[in-house]
Design a protein around this motif. Structure first.
Motif, PDB file in Angstrom:
ATOM      1  N   CYS A 178      -6.233  73.129 -24.603  1.00 51.88           N
ATOM      2  CA  CYS A 178      -5.426  73.863 -25.495  1.00 51.88           C
ATOM      3  C   CYS A 178      -5.239  75.074 -24.614  1.00 51.88           C
ATOM      4  N   ASN A 192      -3.839  77.661 -26.644  1.00 47.72           N
ATOM      5  CA  ASN A 192      -3.775  78.822 -27.651  1.00 47.72           C
ATOM      6  C   ASN A 192      -5.533  79.003 -27.637  1.00 47.72           C
ATOM      7  N   TYR A 208     -10.913  80.249 -34.652  1.00 49.82           N
ATOM      8  CA  TYR A 208     -11.878  79.287 -35.697  1.00 49.82           C
ATOM      9  C   TYR A 208     -11.916  77.870 -35.145  1.00 49.82           C
ATOM     10  N   CYS A 209     -11.194  77.700 -33.870  1.00 46.39           N
ATOM     11  CA  CYS A 209     -11.451  76.293 -33.570  1.00 46.39           C
ATOM     12  C   CYS A 209     -12.102  75.928 -32.211  1.00 46.39           C
ATOM     13  N   PHE A 261     -11.608  74.048 -29.788  1.00 48.52           N
ATOM     14  CA  PHE A 261     -10.709  73.716 -28.415  1.00 48.52           C
ATOM     15  C   PHE A 261     -10.105  74.987 -27.993  1.00 48.52           C
ATOM     16  N   SER A 262     -10.272  76.056 -28.623  1.00 46.92           N
ATOM     17  CA  SER A 262      -9.627  77.490 -28.250  1.00 46.92           C
ATOM     18  C   SER A 262      -9.985  77.596 -26.703  1.00 46.92           C
ATOM     19  N   GLY A 287      -4.549  69.122 -28.686  1.00 53.66           N
ATOM     20  CA  GLY A 287      -4.353  70.511 -28.422  1.00 53.66           C
ATOM     21  C   GLY A 287      -3.068  70.743 -27.860  1.00 53.66           C
ATOM     22  N   GLU A 341      -2.428  76.801 -41.346  1.00 52.09           N
ATOM     23  CA  GLU A 341      -3.825  77.660 -40.865  1.00 52.09           C
ATOM     24  C   GLU A 341      -3.982  78.836 -42.067  1.00 52.09           C
ATOM     25  N   LYS A 369       1.073  79.736 -30.318  1.00 49.85           N
ATOM     26  CA  LYS A 369       0.838  79.567 -31.572  1.00 49.85           C
ATOM     27  C   LYS A 369       0.966  80.820 -32.402  1.00 49.85           C
ATOM     28  N   GLN A 390     -13.687  68.986 -31.925  1.00 49.61           N
ATOM     29  CA  GLN A 390     -12.867  69.987 -32.372  1.00 49.61           C
ATOM     30  C   GLN A 390     -13.650  71.061 -33.599  1.00 49.61           C
TER      31      GLN A 390
END
Ligand code: SF4
Length: 413
Positions: free
Chosen positions: A97, A99, A103-104, A106-107, A142, A195, A211, A379
């Motif tokens: 990803c 982005n 909170y994720c 996969f950031s 992602g 979100e 995003k 995730q």
């Protein structure tokens, strides 16, 4: 109770992006916070629930009359849907990803094990789900134009559609023209979580990557509908901002989509934050009881809308919510690419701040005989780890029918 003043009678007629700024969120929130039990009872007596009633139904006062709210929600759900529960499973294509959603798991900046499955590996994952009974699969990825390209998504859908009757997507938002080939390839549903509808919190949570564009995301369901998707799913992610505020906005969003995208089946999900890489902590607490109240409030306002509950919630809470208003559930879920078959393990790599770092012998990810012994990072942690068949058995024991596939494509001349 008197009728709400006109400014609380929200009546969307155009894109939600246009409507959103004029939505009287503060007034509705205040109505929710200050409503008394008498106002809640009055709402329960109404044949139709509007947005201001919804605000009352999710009020702190409504907790005191939760039982009659639940009874009405249960009766309405059985009347409109029967005693059935549709089941689906997420299939993660990639955890790459660009982005940096705080909170994720996969950031981009999280140092996690990543992989993008090949189309053949995606097929293997889908076949494992088909063998479990699933006929409805949600493809999740992602947002990464290099790894999760448009052509790759189209090809995944095209190949899967030969074997999987119902394919939905949860991927980075696209324009209408980009969605069309995905629909033509066989996808029928699109899920996009806003979100949070709180723009300040949204900006703080999304500090880099595409995003950041709040309105582009907000408009996504309408672009998807224009491209031909016939199942549209929306949701806030509860735990980022005031849950009542986000729920009111989601209800307004749903009301707008029911009017503007009326040929589509609409679903509302109720995801709460779960532990994940990066160790982000919820900014706002939402209790189990709050969630039950919210499920019922959505059902009362939207008798025909599908309500979705994922394996983010515990078995106990999920089982308790089955009769109350939920109509779709995921089960037996994995939130990492390759989670159902181990596909892609030999390609794992670690990224740190977006840069690839090779796995080194001797690290915990390196196992003799299976150098890439670890799995890709998920995730988020799921809370209901029961296999799908166990969930289906439980649904039956509760007197409901688990439905793996609920439609067929009509033949046309
Ligand atoms: S929430 Fe989606 S866009 Fe954000 S980091 Fe996770 S996968 Fe990427």
């Amino acid at each position: 109770m008197l009728d709400p003043p006109p400014f609380l009678t929200y009546s969307p007629t155009m894109s939600f992006v246009v409507e959103f700024d004029s939505l009287p969120v503060g007034l509705l929130l205040n109505r929710s916070r200050t409503a008394g039990v008498a106002a809640v009872r009055e709402c329960l007596g109404k044949a139709r629930i509007g947005l201001s009633d919804f605000a009352v139904l999710i009020s702190p006062a409504a907790r005191e009359v939760l039982e009659p709210i639940c009874r009405r929600s249960q009766a309405l759900t059985q009347q409109r849907f029967g005693k059935v529960m549709r089941l689906f499973a997420p299939l993660y294509l990639s955890n790459e990803c660009v982005n940096n959603c705080r909170y994720c798991g996969f950031s981009r900046d999280n140092a996690i094990l990543r992989v993008t499955l090949s189309v053949e590996e995606v097929l293997a994952e889908a076949r494992a789900l088909l063998a479990q009974g699933f006929r409805s699969i949600l493809l999740v990825a992602g947002e990464h134009p290099k790894f999760v390209s448009h052509a790759y998504v189209v090809e995944c859908v095209r190949r899967l559609h030969e074997e999987v009757p119902s394919i939905s997507l949860e991927i980075g938002p696209l324009g209408t023209d980009a969605y069309r080939p995905i629909v033509l390839a066989g996808a029928d549903g699109l899920v996009v979580y806003q979100e949070t509808y709180d723009r300040e919190v949204y900006a703080a949570m999304h500090n880099s990557g595409p995003k950041r564009d709040f309105l582009w995301r907000l408009e996504t369901p309408e672009r998807a509908y224009a491209a031909g998707f016939r199942r549209i799913g929306i949701a806030p992610l509860y735990g980022l901002a005031d849950w009542r505020r986000d729920a009111i906005c989601a209800a307004a969003h749903a009301a707008c989509l029911l009017r503007t995208c009326w040929k589509a089946q609409l679903t509302i999900s109720l995801p709460r934050l779960r532990p994940c890489a990066g160790e982000f902590q919820p900014r706002v607490q939402m209790s189990d009881r709050d969630l039950v109240q919210l499920v019922c409030a959505f059902r009362l306002m939207f008798p025909d809308v599908g309500l979705v509950l994922s394996t983010r919630e515990s078995p106990r809470l999920r089982d308790g919510l089955i009769p109350l208003g939920i109509t779709l559930m995921s089960a037996g879920s994995h939130t990492e690419p390759g989670g159902y078959t181990g596909a892609g393990r030999e390609k794992l790599h670690r990224t740190e701040r977006g840069r690839i770092v090779e796995l080194a012998p001797g690290t915990s990810e390196w196992a003799p005989g299976n150098p890439r012994g670890a799995t890709a990072t998920g995730q988020f942690a799921i809370a209901d780890e029961r296999p799908a068949q166990e969930v289906a058995d439980l649904i039956r024991r509760l007197g409901y029918e688990p439905v793996w596939k609920d439609w067929d494509t009509a033949l046309s001349a």
